[in-house]
Design a protein around this motif. Structure first.
Motif, PDB file in Angstrom:
ATOM      1  N   PRO A  47      42.031  72.366  93.444  1.00 35.86           N
ATOM      2  CA  PRO A  47      40.665  72.608  92.962  1.00 35.86           C
ATOM      3  C   PRO A  47      40.203  71.562  91.946  1.00 35.86           C
ATOM      4  N   ALA A  48      41.097  71.173  91.032  1.00 35.22           N
ATOM      5  CA  ALA A  48      40.724  70.164  90.032  1.00 35.22           C
ATOM      6  C   ALA A  48      40.516  68.799  90.680  1.00 35.22           C
ATOM      7  N   THR A  49      41.346  68.478  91.672  1.00 30.93           N
ATOM      8  CA  THR A  49      41.202  67.207  92.384  1.00 30.93           C
ATOM      9  C   THR A  49      39.879  67.153  93.132  1.00 30.93           C
ATOM     10  N   ALA A  50      39.551  68.236  93.822  1.00 30.35           N
ATOM     11  CA  ALA A  50      38.298  68.296  94.568  1.00 30.35           C
ATOM     12  C   ALA A  50      37.111  68.162  93.623  1.00 30.35           C
ATOM     13  N   GLN A  51      37.195  68.830  92.491  1.00 28.82           N
ATOM     14  CA  GLN A  51      36.098  68.774  91.528  1.00 28.82           C
ATOM     15  C   GLN A  51      35.907  67.352  90.980  1.00 28.82           C
ATOM     16  N   ALA A  52      37.017  66.678  90.677  1.00 24.61           N
ATOM     17  CA  ALA A  52      36.931  65.319  90.130  1.00 24.61           C
ATOM     18  C   ALA A  52      36.364  64.343  91.164  1.00 24.61           C
ATOM     19  N   LEU A  53      36.847  64.439  92.407  1.00 19.72           N
ATOM     20  CA  LEU A  53      36.341  63.555  93.453  1.00 19.72           C
ATOM     21  C   LEU A  53      34.859  63.787  93.699  1.00 19.72           C
ATOM     22  N   ASN A  54      34.462  65.053  93.703  1.00 21.91           N
ATOM     23  CA  ASN A  54      33.072  65.342  94.013  1.00 21.91           C
ATOM     24  C   ASN A  54      32.144  65.007  92.850  1.00 21.91           C
ATOM     25  N   ALA A  55      32.674  65.014  91.638  1.00 23.29           N
ATOM     26  CA  ALA A  55      31.861  64.564  90.505  1.00 23.29           C
ATOM     27  C   ALA A  55      31.492  63.094  90.683  1.00 23.29           C
ATOM     28  N   GLU A  56      32.434  62.310  91.223  1.00 18.42           N
ATOM     29  CA  GLU A  56      32.143  60.901  91.496  1.00 18.42           C
ATOM     30  C   GLU A  56      31.137  60.764  92.634  1.00 18.42           C
ATOM     31  N   HIS A  57      31.258  61.635  93.650  1.00 14.42           N
ATOM     32  CA  HIS A  57      30.269  61.625  94.732  1.00 14.42           C
ATOM     33  C   HIS A  57      28.873  61.893  94.170  1.00 14.42           C
ATOM     34  N   ARG A  58      28.791  62.891  93.296  1.00 17.17           N
ATOM     35  CA  ARG A  58      27.495  63.273  92.736  1.00 17.17           C
ATOM     36  C   ARG A  58      26.893  62.125  91.909  1.00 17.17           C
ATOM     37  N   SER A  59      27.740  61.480  91.116  1.00 11.14           N
ATOM     38  CA  SER A  59      27.266  60.356  90.302  1.00 11.14           C
ATOM     39  C   SER A  59      26.843  59.177  91.184  1.00 11.14           C
ATOM     40  N   LEU A  60      27.619  58.941  92.230  1.00  9.72           N
ATOM     41  CA  LEU A  60      27.305  57.845  93.146  1.00  9.72           C
ATOM     42  C   LEU A  60      25.959  58.083  93.816  1.00  9.72           C
ATOM     43  N   LEU A  61      25.737  59.298  94.277  1.00 11.02           N
ATOM     44  CA  LEU A  61      24.476  59.619  94.933  1.00 11.02           C
ATOM     45  C   LEU A  61      23.306  59.469  93.963  1.00 11.02           C
ATOM     46  N   ALA A  62      23.503  59.886  92.717  1.00 15.51           N
ATOM     47  CA  ALA A  62      22.435  59.760  91.719  1.00 15.51           C
ATOM     48  C   ALA A  62      22.074  58.292  91.491  1.00 15.51           C
ATOM     49  N   LEU A  63      23.065  57.434  91.425  1.00 13.55           N
ATOM     50  CA  LEU A  63      22.805  56.006  91.222  1.00 13.55           C
ATOM     51  C   LEU A  63      22.046  55.407  92.405  1.00 13.55           C
ATOM     52  N   VAL A  64      22.429  55.808  93.611  1.00 12.23           N
ATOM     53  CA  VAL A  64      21.728  55.312  94.801  1.00 12.23           C
ATOM     54  C   VAL A  64      20.279  55.787  94.794  1.00 12.23           C
ATOM     55  N   ARG A  65      20.062  57.050  94.465  1.00 14.92           N
ATOM     56  CA  ARG A  65      18.691  57.587  94.396  1.00 14.92           C
ATOM     57  C   ARG A  65      17.846  56.809  93.389  1.00 14.92           C
ATOM     58  N   GLU A  66      18.470  56.413  92.274  1.00 15.54           N
ATOM     59  CA  GLU A  66      17.742  55.731  91.205  1.00 15.54           C
ATOM     60  C   GLU A  66      17.580  54.231  91.469  1.00 15.54           C
ATOM     61  N   GLY A  67      18.138  53.775  92.592  1.00 14.51           N
ATOM     62  CA  GLY A  67      18.025  52.362  92.933  1.00 14.51           C
ATOM     63  C   GLY A  67      18.951  51.464  92.144  1.00 14.51           C
ATOM     64  N   GLU A  68      19.995  52.040  91.553  1.00 11.55           N
ATOM     65  CA  GLU A  68      20.945  51.288  90.722  1.00 11.55           C
ATOM     66  C   GLU A  68      22.094  50.781  91.588  1.00 11.55           C
ATOM     67  N   GLY A  69      21.809  49.746  92.373  1.00 16.33           N
ATOM     68  CA  GLY A  69      22.799  49.257  93.326  1.00 16.33           C
ATOM     69  C   GLY A  69      24.051  48.705  92.692  1.00 16.33           C
ATOM     70  N   GLY A  70      23.927  47.916  91.614  1.00 13.95           N
ATOM     71  CA  GLY A  70      25.095  47.333  90.962  1.00 13.95           C
ATOM     72  C   GLY A  70      26.054  48.380  90.425  1.00 13.95           C
ATOM     73  N   PRO A  71      25.563  49.305  89.573  1.00 13.54           N
ATOM     74  CA  PRO A  71      26.448  50.368  89.075  1.00 13.54           C
ATOM     75  C   PRO A  71      27.022  51.234  90.205  1.00 13.54           C
ATOM     76  N   ALA A  72      26.231  51.462  91.254  1.00 18.00           N
ATOM     77  CA  ALA A  72      26.735  52.249  92.384  1.00 18.00           C
ATOM     78  C   ALA A  72      27.903  51.538  93.050  1.00 18.00           C
ATOM     79  N   ALA A  73      27.805  50.203  93.195  1.00 18.68           N
ATOM     80  CA  ALA A  73      28.892  49.432  93.799  1.00 18.68           C
ATOM     81  C   ALA A  73      30.146  49.493  92.940  1.00 18.68           C
TER      82      ALA A  73
END
Length: 251
Positions: free
Chosen positions: A196-222
């Motif tokens: 459960p902790a592993t899934a939560q940590a991985l998905n937190a990164e997914h959520r942050s990655l998606l937010a950066l893409v939505r905001e047009g922040e290509g460099g930080p997303a990469a």
């Protein structure tokens, strides 16, 4: 000075059939959606047996450029298609399992492809793709989600971002590379001490990655997707693929 003669390579009949069909595709005489003549008509025209023709058609079906529909009627027969994703993924998985590429090779390929994908997605991703990615992230956050289901959603999330880049080839390559290590990723997730902790940590990164893409922040997303990939790959261990993990079975 005497001429040195070299043996002439003898092509098998089905290879000659393949070459004939490929030449027509290259010349633009065959396009996606076109149907090949029935076997009983095509075999004598090519001057080959129907068994040799079938062997060539099976090869084309395997590499994702032909779909065969058995039976009779207007929909029966072989049709030229464009379906590279599954074919390329299958081929890469087999070569990875056979040791043609090391785990490090796959890691570096993923990093290059996905960095490029998310940077482009930050500029070009359609809103509907990002909404679908958000649904996948929500699915991975479901309480009690199992490893198999998480791995499936995780794969779809990364491939979707690659598709959102607007580059069809990048999307296909990303899908093939990600699928090539699917069994190893599944194995690593199953070995997590606190799933459960592993899934939560991985998905937190997914959520942050998606937010950066939505905001047009290509460099930080990469940068984030590279850390995400390298972090998970660090837990992978190469080894034989069991029947349960075989490429033909999608978790």
């Amino acid at each position: 000075m005497p001429v040195e003669w070299q043996p002439v390579r003898q092509s098998r009949t089905h290879e000659l059939v393949l070459r004939s069909i490929e030449e027509r595709v290259f010349a633009g005489e065959l396009r996606a959606g076109d149907r090949l003549p029935p076997e009983r008509e095509l075999a004598p025209v090519l001057g080959v047996s129907r068994s040799a023709l079938r062997e060539a058609l099976r090869v084309l079906e395997t590499v994702g450029v032909l779909a065969a529909q058995p039976g009779r009627g207007p929909d029966a027969g072989a049709r030229i298609v464009r379906n590279p994703d599954d074919a390329l993924g299958r081929l890469l998985r087999l070569h990875f399992a056979l040791g043609s590429y090391s785990l490090q090779d796959v890691l570096e390929a993923r990093v290059v492809l996905e960095r490029s994908s998310v940077e482009a997605a930050a500029r070009h991703a359609p809103a509907e793709d990002l909404d679908e990615a958000a649904r996948l992230v929500s699915g991975m956050a479901e309480p009690g989600i199992g490893v198999d289901a998480f791995n499936d959603l995780d794969t779809r999330f990364h491939v979707l971002l690659a598709r959102s880049s607007g580059n069809a080839l990048t999307s296909t390559l990303t899908s093939a590379v990600r699928e090539s290590v699917r069994p190893l990723i599944l194995r690593a997730l199953e070995a997590a001490e606190d799933w459960p902790a592993t899934a939560q940590a991985l998905n937190a990164e997914h959520r942050s990655l998606l937010a950066l893409v939505r905001e047009g922040e290509g460099g930080p997303a990469a940068e984030l997707v590279e850390r995400h990939i390298r972090g998970l790959h660090g837990t992978l261990v190469e080894g034989p693929v069991t029947p349960e993990e075989s490429p033909g079975k999608r978790p």
